[in-house]
Scaffold this active site. Structure first.
Site, PDB file in Angstrom:
ATOM      1  N   GLY A  28     -32.468 -75.962 -33.514  1.00 30.04           N
ATOM      2  CA  GLY A  28     -31.400 -75.028 -33.147  1.00 30.04           C
ATOM      3  C   GLY A  28     -30.049 -75.682 -33.325  1.00 30.04           C
ATOM      4  O   GLY A  28     -29.950 -76.792 -33.858  1.00 30.04           O
TER       5      GLY A  28
ATOM      6  N   HIS B 132     -18.726 -87.968 -30.701  1.00 26.17           N
ATOM      7  CA  HIS B 132     -17.739 -88.649 -31.568  1.00 26.17           C
ATOM      8  C   HIS B 132     -17.649 -87.987 -32.953  1.00 26.17           C
ATOM      9  O   HIS B 132     -16.745 -88.290 -33.708  1.00 26.17           O
ATOM     10  CB  HIS B 132     -18.028 -90.157 -31.668  1.00 26.17           C
ATOM     11  CG  HIS B 132     -19.195 -90.533 -32.526  1.00 26.17           C
ATOM     12  ND1 HIS B 132     -19.406 -91.819 -32.969  1.00 26.17           N
ATOM     13  CD2 HIS B 132     -20.229 -89.809 -33.021  1.00 26.17           C
ATOM     14  CE1 HIS B 132     -20.497 -91.869 -33.705  1.00 26.17           C
ATOM     15  NE2 HIS B 132     -21.024 -90.669 -33.745  1.00 26.17           N
TER      16      HIS B 132
HETATM   17  C1  LIG Z   1     -24.594 -89.132 -35.767  1.00 25.95           C
HETATM   18  S1  LIG Z   1     -26.105 -88.266 -35.742  1.00 25.95           S
HETATM   19  C2  LIG Z   1     -26.841 -88.905 -34.244  1.00 25.95           C
HETATM   20  C3  LIG Z   1     -28.317 -88.695 -34.204  1.00 25.95           C
HETATM   21  C4  LIG Z   1     -29.017 -89.347 -33.006  1.00 25.95           C
HETATM   22  N1  LIG Z   1     -28.567 -88.834 -31.745  1.00 25.95           N
HETATM   23  C5  LIG Z   1     -28.851 -90.846 -33.078  1.00 25.95           C
HETATM   24  O1  LIG Z   1     -28.109 -91.406 -32.290  1.00 25.95           O
HETATM   25  O2  LIG Z   1     -29.459 -91.442 -33.972  1.00 25.95           O
HETATM   26  C6  LIG Z   1     -25.605 -86.630 -35.250  1.00 25.95           C
HETATM   27  C7  LIG Z   1     -26.741 -85.648 -35.126  1.00 25.95           C
HETATM   28  O3  LIG Z   1     -26.198 -84.374 -34.760  1.00 25.95           O
HETATM   29  C8  LIG Z   1     -26.999 -83.397 -35.395  1.00 25.95           C
HETATM   30  N2  LIG Z   1     -26.274 -82.128 -35.471  1.00 25.95           N
HETATM   31  C9  LIG Z   1     -25.164 -81.838 -36.199  1.00 25.95           C
HETATM   32  N3  LIG Z   1     -24.794 -80.553 -36.009  1.00 25.95           N
HETATM   33  C10 LIG Z   1     -25.701 -80.030 -35.137  1.00 25.95           C
HETATM   34  C11 LIG Z   1     -25.842 -78.750 -34.540  1.00 25.95           C
HETATM   35  N4  LIG Z   1     -24.968 -77.762 -34.790  1.00 25.95           N
HETATM   36  N5  LIG Z   1     -26.857 -78.554 -33.673  1.00 25.95           N
HETATM   37  C12 LIG Z   1     -27.741 -79.566 -33.395  1.00 25.95           C
HETATM   38  N6  LIG Z   1     -27.650 -80.808 -33.928  1.00 25.95           N
HETATM   39  C13 LIG Z   1     -26.642 -81.029 -34.797  1.00 25.95           C
HETATM   40  C14 LIG Z   1     -27.270 -83.995 -36.760  1.00 25.95           C
HETATM   41  O4  LIG Z   1     -28.338 -83.356 -37.410  1.00 25.95           O
HETATM   42  C15 LIG Z   1     -27.527 -85.448 -36.403  1.00 25.95           C
HETATM   43  O5  LIG Z   1     -28.892 -85.689 -36.176  1.00 25.95           O
END
Ligand SMILES: C[S@@+](CC[C@H](N)C(=O)[O-])C[C@H]1O[C@@H](n2cnc3c(N)ncnc32)[C@H](O)[C@@H]1O
Length: 350
Positions: free
Chosen positions: A237, A257
């Site tokens: 989602g 961030h």
């Molecule tokens: C910088 S990564 C961090 C992933 C994880 N929490 C980690 O620390 O390894 C940011 C995450 O936010 C997710 N993300 C971006 N937009 C999103 C959205 N609208 N809804 C849910 N997740 C989202 C991305 O798919 C990605 O996995």
């Protein structure tokens, strides 16, 4: 780590401010060399012991004289060790460039040289002049859309984030006991590495991995392999719409961030709507430190600017952001990694 020499610094000027500045100016060369070594997988080829450059070139499909020059340059900064007859072995730094090391940075090194990321940093000047994202200026779309349109780069990005989580999970778990909760959601939890580590450390805890559909699509088998299949749900989602409701704890690592104030507040409000008043929010982020130190977090902040026109935040900035999202900051717990746990509760009346 051995000092990174500038390309033309002589022994007499190595310690001069001019030579030191030259070393910083040329740091991009080290980044790109590490990217190439990671892409070729040469560190992995040294796991079973030293090898000469001819066999490394043959296995990695490289031009041998050029690979030798890459390897000797990286050996000069401590990533490999060059022995006699062009034989190379791993150093502790080089071991972290292998795919299986606990603190592996191989996929992160692969990612920083992907066209979207490398070319975007080439437009940092645009950010500083305009306050806009260099990635959007460079790629024509925001970084998330760009990655969605370029699945190969997205896969490298996802694996880079997993690599970072592998390197950081231990520090997070040493700083905070998740066993105090009955259930936890990892909001934007990527491919689930942190959640797996949390569940393995807290045997009674149940977890939900929540992220975009294409990211969580392949997450379930890894939970099953760790014997966690019956304690975890994988939910796809958007955190701008809704996140799974009524769990005890909501973890968000390296999420806020990526977003500027307005969108970060929206994400927090989505979480707040899903949470009971007694639930806990644990934001895991870099908390920017005082002037004249803390380069790691301050350059990560520039990276957020380049990619998303977003930012790393100070403690007071987190307090304000959380308040606007409906939360009261309770404490900031440092870890032995650059990350801190910013712990908050739903604010009274929010
Ligand atoms: C910088 S990564 C961090 C992933 C994880 N929490 C980690 O620390 O390894 C940011 C995450 O936010 C997710 N993300 C971006 N937009 C999103 C959205 N609208 N809804 C849910 N997740 C989202 C991305 O798919 C990605 O996995």
């Amino acid at each position: 780590m051995a000092a990174t020499p500038s390309t033309n610094a002589g022994a007499t000027e190595e310690m001069s401010p001019s030579a030191e500045l030259m070393r910083l100016v040329n740091a991009y060369q080290v980044s790109q060399a590490l990217h190439v070594a990671a892409t070729l997988g040469v560190a992995d080829l040294l796991v079973d012991g030293p090898r000469d450059v001819a066999s490394l070139a043959e296995t990695s499909g490289s031009h041998m004289p050029s690979l030798y020059r890459l390897m000797r340059a990286l050996a000069a900064v401590g990533v490999f060790h060059e022995g006699t007859d062009r034989v190379f072995s791993l150093t502790p730094l080089g071991a972290c460039l292998t795919g299986d090391a606990p603190g592996s940075r191989r996929n992160y090194a692969r990612w920083i040289g992907t066209p979207g990321q490398w070319r975007s940093w080439g437009n940092l000047l645009h950010c500083i002049r305009t306050g806009e994202s260099a990635a959007k200026f460079t790629c024509g779309v925001d970084a998330w859309t760009y990655r969605a349109q370029n699945p190969e780069e997205r896969a490298i990005f996802d694996s880079a984030m997993t690599g970072n989580s592998r390197a950081e999970a231990e520090a997070v778990l040493a700083a905070f006991d998740f066993g105090r909760f009955g259930s936890v959601v990892d909001v934007g939890g990527g491919q689930g590495h942190l959640l797996r580590a949390i569940l393995l450390a807290a045997p009674a805890l149940r977890g939900v991995l929540f992220d975009q559909a294409q990211v969580v699509a392949t997450a379930a088998p890894a939970f099953a392999a760790d014997g966690l299949a019956d304690r975890v749900e994988v939910v796809a989602g958007s955190f701008f719409d809704a996140v799974p409701a009524q769990r005890d704890a909501y973890v968000m690592k390296a999420i806020l961030h990526d977003w500027d104030g307005r969108e970060a507040i929206e994400i927090l409000r989505t979480c707040r709507r899903a949470m009971a008043a007694s639930a806990t929010l644990i934001v895991i982020e870099r908390v920017v430190g005082p002037p004249n130190e803390d380069a790691e977090r301050k350059f990560s902040d520039l990276n957020m600017m380049v990619q998303y026109a977003a930012l790393e935040r100070t403690g007071p900035e987190f307090r304000d952001l959380l308040a606007q999202g409906g939360f009261a900051l309770r404490e900031i717990i440092p870890t032995r990694s650059p990350l801190s746990l910013v712990v908050a509760h739903p604010a009274a009346g929010a």
